[in-house]
Design an enzyme around this catalytic site. Structure first.
Site, short mmCIF file in Angstrom:
data_model
loop_
_atom_site.label_atom_id
_atom_site.label_comp_id
_atom_site.label_asym_id
_atom_site.label_seq_id
_atom_site.Cartn_x
_atom_site.Cartn_y
_atom_site.Cartn_z
N ILE A 133 0.87 -1.17 0.00
CA ILE A 133 0.00 0.00 0.00
C ILE A 133 0.91 1.22 0.00
O ILE A 133 2.07 1.15 0.44
CB ILE A 133 -0.99 0.02 1.19
N ASP A 134 0.42 2.32 -0.53
CA ASP A 134 1.25 3.51 -0.70
C ASP A 134 1.75 4.06 0.63
O ASP A 134 1.17 3.80 1.69
CB ASP A 134 0.47 4.60 -1.43
N LYS A 135 2.79 4.87 0.57
CA LYS A 135 3.43 5.43 1.76
C LYS A 135 2.44 6.11 2.70
O LYS A 135 2.46 5.88 3.90
CB LYS A 135 4.50 6.44 1.33
N THR A 137 -0.88 5.82 2.63
CA THR A 137 -2.07 5.01 2.89
C THR A 137 -1.83 4.21 4.17
O THR A 137 -0.76 3.62 4.34
CB THR A 137 -2.36 4.06 1.71
N ARG A 233 -6.81 5.79 -6.14
CA ARG A 233 -6.48 7.20 -6.36
C ARG A 233 -6.76 7.60 -7.81
O ARG A 233 -7.28 8.69 -8.07
CB ARG A 233 -5.01 7.43 -6.00
#
Length: 297
Positions: A133-135, A137, A233
């Site tokens: 998962i993104d930084k 998130t 996103r």
């Protein structure tokens, strides 16, 4: 980054042409294609694409020195752990695995310190990492302790049978109670850091349900049917409801420093050994909840 161009009059498969031209292994070439670092006439093509006369092939090879991944005593929240898997509730601002510019302070550095055994993952900088998962998130992700568990979990991801639900705060008021975004995603041709909806992209489906509406924002529950990079996103931005705080996709200037309000709330999967269905849910982080309270007031 090294970029190379060639205009060819060969009529072979794309991966074979590149192999003969750059003298690198077929598996390396297929990985470059998978990572969307190969373009033919400015478009992404598959490895079995038949090259035609005068096609222009561009290959971008990122030449980086190996990164030493070291254990670091960084606090992490372990939601569940047994001999096969670990479920982590990732904090905002933590990168999942090391890369150039993020050599330390990542989840992998923390895992190496706290967990005695991890799968070999998909490379030496990603031990145990089944999905990311993104930084910015927050929320749940599962980590594999050995290779058999990793393969079993990765197959569930590939078959889209792993349950993943997210909560997001988006700009604008969504009038529909529920909706489905079915739009293919590929790396953006103008900005290689971004992804966008494109006709020749990979199949991507996101379902959403409105949880709460505010004056100019909406809280939504999202269910991923597929798992493309930046999928939520990109899809929410595509329908005109970019995530609040998103520094990459939001058109609002005030969003450029916060990081997106996106939380991986629910994670469900079949356990690799017991074959039992496990499901985990975690609450929104305090920062997220506090911001919602200000909107309610």
């Amino acid at each position: 980054m090294k970029e190379t161009k060639i205009v060819t009059n060969q009529t072979e498969r794309l991966d074979k042409v590149i192999q003969e031209w750059l003298t690198i292994s077929r598996s390396q070439i297929q990985q470059l294609i998978k990572l969307e670092q190969v373009m033919v006439n400015g478009k992404l093509e598959k490895a079995n694409y038949k090259v035609k006369e005068n096609d222009v092939i561009e290959v971008s090879i990122f030449e980086e020195e190996p990164i030493d991944v070291i254990p670091e005593n960084i606090p992490i929240e372990i939601v569940y752990q047994d001999t096969d898997v670990v479920v982590i509730n990732k904090a905002k601002g933590m990168v999942v695995h090391p890369s150039r510019g993020h050599e330390t302070g990542t989840l992998v550095n923390a895992l190496l310190y706290h967990i005695s055994s991890l799968s070999t993952g998909t490379g030496h900088v990603r031990p145990g990492i089944v999905h990311r998962i993104d930084k910015d998130t927050t929320g749940l992700l599962v980590v594999a302790k050995h290779n058999d568990a990793h393969q079993f979990l990765a197959n569930q991801l590939r078959k889209h049978t792993m349950e993943r639900q997210y909560v997001a705060l988006v700009h604008g008021v969504i009038e529909h109670e529920t909706g489905t975004i079915d739009a293919p995603i590929a790396r953006d041709k103008q900005d290689r850091l971004k992804f966008s909806v494109q006709k020749d992209g990979k199949h991507a489906v996101t379902h959403f349900k409105v949880l709460e509406r505010f004056d100019d924002k909406t809280l939504v529950l999202l269910h991923l049917e597929t798992g493309r990079t930046h999928q939520i996103r990109v899809h929410m931005n595509f329908i005109g409801h970019s995530l609040v705080g998103d520094p990459l996709y939001s058109p609002y200037e005030e969003d450029k420093t916060q990081g997106q309000y996106l939380h991986a709330k629910t994670l469900g999967f079949i356990h690799p050994k017991s074959k039992e269905v496990l499901s985990f849910t975690t609450e929104l982080p305090e920062q997220f909840q506090a911001y919602l309270e200000t909107l309610r007031k």
